[in-house]
Write an enzyme that holds these catalytic residues in place. Structure first.
Site: not given
Length: 238
Positions: A7, A9, A52, A153, A158
Site C-alpha cells: 500500500d 500514501e 485533503e 489511512h 493498511d
C-alpha cells in the site's frame, strides 16, 4: 509463492498533476504465511502535501521534511518487490504512482508489471460481491476482521489489514498458520494471522436425553413413515 501485500500514501490522487508517494508499506507472505519481513518507509515528496490528503492519512509536510527522497530508496524497494506477486487494493492507483516515481529517476527502472505479478483485491472483491461496498473498511466488516486501529489511512497498517482480508477472501482459515510456531502474547502464531482460540478449560457440554414418552412418539412416527413409503431408512438401520 512469494507475495507482497503493498500500500502507498501520496500527496494527492494523480501523479500526472505532479503528486508523489510519501509512504510505502509492504508485508511479505510465502506460501500464504506471513513471514514478518516487512518493508516500510516515509518519503520526502519534494512538494507540498495537499490538505485533503493530510485529512485522509494524517501525514504532514513538517513530518516529511527530514525523510529520504524516493531516489535514495528506489533500488532497495525494487529489490524487495522484484519477482513477487503484488497484492494491492485498487492496484492501478498504486502501480501508477510507483511507475511514475521510477520514470522520474531516468535510470532505466522497469515497469512494475514487467518484474512483478499483480493481484487487485478491489477487482476481486467486486467480482465476489457485486453491487456492494468493497473498500477496505467494508471488507473488514464483511469478513469480521478487526480494523479498530485504523482511524486514519497508513500504508503499513493498511497492508497488514489487507493481508488478513486477502487470506480470508481467497481461502478462509485454511490460509492461517496452524502449525507449531511460537505463540504471541495474544495466543496467535507469530508471523501469521491472528487465530482466536476458545478457552482450553470450558465446562462440559450438557447432554439432554429424550424421555420415554418422546422415544415412543418417535417410534410411532417412524412406523407411520414406513407404512406410507414402505422404506423407512431409520427403521432399517435398527
Amino acid at each position: 509463492m512469494r507475495q507482497i501485500i503493498l500500500d502507498t500514501e501520496t500527496t494527492g490522487i494523480d501523479p500526472k498533476q505532479g503528486h508523489r508517494i510519501i509512504e510505502i508499506g509492504c508485508v511479505e507472505m510465502i506460501g500464504r504465511k506471513l513471514t514478518g519481513n516487512h518493508y516500510h518507509v516515509y518519503i520526502n515528496p519534494q512538494r507540498v502535501v495537499e490538505q485533503e490528503a493530510i485529512g485522509i492519512h494524517g501525514i504532514t509536510n513538517e513530518f516529511l521534511v527530514d525523510k529520504p527522497v524516493f531516489s535514495t530508496i528506489a533500488d532497495e524497494f525494487l529489490e524487495y518487490i522484484r519477482g513477487a506477486e503484488l497484492v494491492i487494493h485498487n492496484a492501478p492507483f498504486d502501480i501508477g504512482f510507483i511507475n511514475h516515481e521510477f520514470s522520474l529517476l531516468r535510470r532505466g527502472f522497469p515497469n512494475v508489471t514487467a518484474c512483478c505479478g499483480v493481484v487487485d483485491t478491489l477487482a476481486l472483491a467486486r467480482k465476489k460481491h457485486p453491487g456492494q461496498k468493497n473498500n477496505l473498511n467494508a471488507l473488514c466488516k464483511r469478513y469480521f476482521i478487526d480494523n479498530s486501529s485504523r482511524t486514519l489511512h497508513g500504508a503499513l497498517l493498511d497492508a497488514e489489514i489487507l493481508a488478513e482480508v486477502y487470506l480470508t477472501m481467497t481461502g478462509g482459515q485454511t490460509a492461517l498458520l496452524l502449525g507449531s510456531g511460537d505463540q504471541g502474547a495474544d495466543g496467535s502464531e507469530e508471523g501469521g494471522s491472528a487465530i482466536r482460540r476458545l478457552p482450553s478449560e470450558r465446562p462440559a457440554l450438557r447432554v439432554i436425553s429424550a424421555s420415554d414418552a418422546e422415544l415412543e412418539n418417535h417410534k410411532t412416527k417412524l412406523e407411520q413413515i414406513q407404512k406410507q413409503s414402505g422404506n423407512c431408512l431409520w427403521l432399517a438401520g435398527e
